[in-house]
Design a protein around this motif. Structure first.
Motif, PDB file in Angstrom:
ATOM      1  N   ARG A  65       0.868  -1.254   0.023  1.00  0.00           N
ATOM      2  CA  ARG A  65       0.000   0.068   0.117  1.00  0.00           C
ATOM      3  C   ARG A  65       0.989   1.336   0.076  1.00  0.00           C
ATOM      4  O   ARG A  65       0.552   2.277  -0.668  1.00  0.00           O
ATOM      5  CB  ARG A  65      -0.877  -0.047   1.228  1.00  0.00           C
ATOM      6  N   TYR A  66       1.971   1.345   0.767  1.00  0.00           N
ATOM      7  CA  TYR A  66       3.053   2.583   0.843  1.00  0.00           C
ATOM      8  C   TYR A  66       3.371   2.717  -0.687  1.00  0.00           C
ATOM      9  O   TYR A  66       3.473   3.531  -1.195  1.00  0.00           O
ATOM     10  CB  TYR A  66       4.110   2.075   1.545  1.00  0.00           C
ATOM     11  N   LEU A  67       3.831   1.445  -1.404  1.00  0.00           N
ATOM     12  CA  LEU A  67       4.531   1.491  -2.751  1.00  0.00           C
ATOM     13  C   LEU A  67       3.499   1.882  -3.926  1.00  0.00           C
ATOM     14  O   LEU A  67       3.750   2.554  -4.437  1.00  0.00           O
ATOM     15  CB  LEU A  67       4.982   0.283  -3.259  1.00  0.00           C
ATOM     16  N   TRP A  68       2.258   1.485  -3.396  1.00  0.00           N
ATOM     17  CA  TRP A  68       1.387   1.779  -4.385  1.00  0.00           C
ATOM     18  C   TRP A  68       0.798   3.217  -4.356  1.00  0.00           C
ATOM     19  O   TRP A  68       0.595   3.918  -5.402  1.00  0.00           O
ATOM     20  CB  TRP A  68      -0.167   1.163  -4.172  1.00  0.00           C
ATOM     21  N   THR A  69       0.628   3.770  -3.158  1.00  0.00           N
ATOM     22  CA  THR A  69       0.504   5.134  -3.035  1.00  0.00           C
ATOM     23  C   THR A  69       1.737   6.096  -3.582  1.00  0.00           C
ATOM     24  O   THR A  69       1.337   7.160  -4.309  1.00  0.00           O
ATOM     25  CB  THR A  69       0.533   5.654  -1.532  1.00  0.00           C
ATOM     26  N   LEU A  70       2.999   5.751  -3.170  1.00  0.00           N
ATOM     27  CA  LEU A  70       4.030   6.386  -3.728  1.00  0.00           C
ATOM     28  C   LEU A  70       4.159   6.308  -5.377  1.00  0.00           C
ATOM     29  O   LEU A  70       4.295   7.171  -6.195  1.00  0.00           O
ATOM     30  CB  LEU A  70       5.407   5.835  -3.361  1.00  0.00           C
ATOM     31  N   GLU A  71       3.628   5.261  -5.928  1.00  0.00           N
ATOM     32  CA  GLU A  71       3.548   5.048  -7.330  1.00  0.00           C
ATOM     33  C   GLU A  71       2.451   5.870  -8.075  1.00  0.00           C
ATOM     34  O   GLU A  71       2.643   6.528  -9.173  1.00  0.00           O
ATOM     35  CB  GLU A  71       3.226   3.462  -7.708  1.00  0.00           C
ATOM     36  N   ALA A  72       1.337   5.804  -7.314  1.00  0.00           N
ATOM     37  CA  ALA A  72       0.330   6.712  -7.976  1.00  0.00           C
ATOM     38  C   ALA A  72       0.869   8.446  -8.055  1.00  0.00           C
ATOM     39  O   ALA A  72       0.351   9.006  -8.886  1.00  0.00           O
ATOM     40  CB  ALA A  72      -0.960   6.809  -6.799  1.00  0.00           C
ATOM     41  N   HIS A  73       1.679   8.814  -6.983  1.00  0.00           N
ATOM     42  CA  HIS A  73       2.233  10.278  -7.181  1.00  0.00           C
ATOM     43  C   HIS A  73       3.093  10.278  -7.939  1.00  0.00           C
ATOM     44  O   HIS A  73       3.982  11.378  -7.849  1.00  0.00           O
ATOM     45  CB  HIS A  73       2.357  10.619  -5.688  1.00  0.00           C
ATOM     46  N   ARG A  74       3.981   9.138  -8.496  1.00  0.00           N
ATOM     47  CA  ARG A  74       4.964   9.176  -9.552  1.00  0.00           C
ATOM     48  C   ARG A  74       6.350   9.109  -8.823  1.00  0.00           C
ATOM     49  O   ARG A  74       7.272   9.595  -9.302  1.00  0.00           O
ATOM     50  CB  ARG A  74       4.842   9.833 -10.455  1.00  0.00           C
ATOM     51  N   TYR A  75       6.321   8.997  -7.469  1.00  0.00           N
ATOM     52  CA  TYR A  75       7.658   8.964  -6.732  1.00  0.00           C
ATOM     53  C   TYR A  75       8.330   7.788  -6.767  1.00  0.00           C
ATOM     54  O   TYR A  75       9.395   7.404  -6.560  1.00  0.00           O
ATOM     55  CB  TYR A  75       7.389   9.385  -5.359  1.00  0.00           C
TER      56      TYR A  75
END
Length: 271
Positions: A65-75
């Motif tokens: 979930r952490y990674l998914w959120t960071l990916e959604a914001h392109r970080y």
């Protein structure tokens, strides 16, 4: 009436800690995000979900979930073939001031190349498995090839993309070859071609009506390249080779000296 010292604007007592006291004001969730980003920054090939979970002491589901959120914001970006995570353009490339400085440094050289060869000159950066055009200096000729600034195209669909791909870590080049081709022998051939481009320092491409030449920018960790594109009818293979030599010089100059007029021996405009 101004608030009295030790009070907030609405009369609330100021709760700022005594500097002599030692308190822990860290936020655990932010610490975990920082741990993830630090882990990704230290990795060249990429990091697996399991490694992230171990580093942060999180269950796999929470780490995801952490990674998914960071990916959604392109970080963070995830390689679909290997499943590995890397820093994304939102964290590295889209530091707008950084890219603006790069554009400012490159722009005089892009214009100089346009005037020297009479053709469109492009500056592009890697974004996932695509390239994004950061700047475009169009040819002044009526018939010309030019992409719009901010436009995107598949990584290996242009000379610019090939130039950028040739500077990637070898493991990522292998992943790219595997992801792009269906057969092992095709992947091996693609990897060989990328290695050849890396050794030469530039790449040329042509089709029925256009010809392009591109070289990666030297002296920066950003995956960036400069390319010249033109109608093949007036930009011969020999012209492309001459342009490649200039591109190699210019990419080195941009990394060390932002203003071309400050250098002696700069190329004169071709008549």
């Amino acid at each position: 009436m101004p608030a009295r010292r030790g009070q907030g604007q609405h009369g609330a007592t100021d709760t700022a800690p005594d500097r002599g006291e030692e308190r822990d004001y860290t936020v655990r969730a932010v610490e975990r995000v920082c741990s993830i980003l630090n882990l990704l920054q230290e990795s060249v090939e990429g990091v697996s979900l399991i490694e992230v979970a171990q580093e942060t002491a999180l269950p796999k589901s929470s780490a995801f979930r952490y990674l998914w959120t960071l990916e959604a914001h392109r970080y963070v970006e995830r390689d679909s073939s290997s499943g590995l995570y890397r820093l994304g353009l939102g964290f590295v490339g889209m530091q707008s001031r950084h890219l603006e400085v790069l554009r400012e440094r490159a722009r005089p050289w892009l214009e100089k190349l346009r005037d020297e060869f009479g053709e469109t000159v492009n500056l592009a950066i890697l974004d996932g498995d695509h390239v994004v055009y950061l700047d475009v200096v169009e040819s002044r000729k009526q018939v010309r090839f030019a992409s719009a600034r901010g436009s995107r195209e598949a990584l290996l669909s242009s000379a610019l993309g090939w130039a950028i791909a040739s500077r990637l870590a070898e493991q990522r080049m292998r992943e790219l070859a595997h992801h792009t081709t269906a057969e092992d022998d095709e992947g091996a051939a693609l990897l060989h071609d990328l290695t050849t481009v890396r050794r030469r320092g530039y790449v040329t491409s042509d089709d029925d009506d256009s010809r392009c030449v591109a070289a990666p920018l030297q002296g920066t960790r950003l995956p960036v390249a400069i390319g010249i594109s033109a109608p093949a009818a007036r930009f011969s293979a020999a012209d492309a080779e001459k342009a490649a030599t200039r591109l190699l010089d210019v990419t080195r100059e941009i990394a060390t000296n932002p203003i071309p007029e400050q250098r002696t021996g700069a190329a004169n405009t071709r008549s």
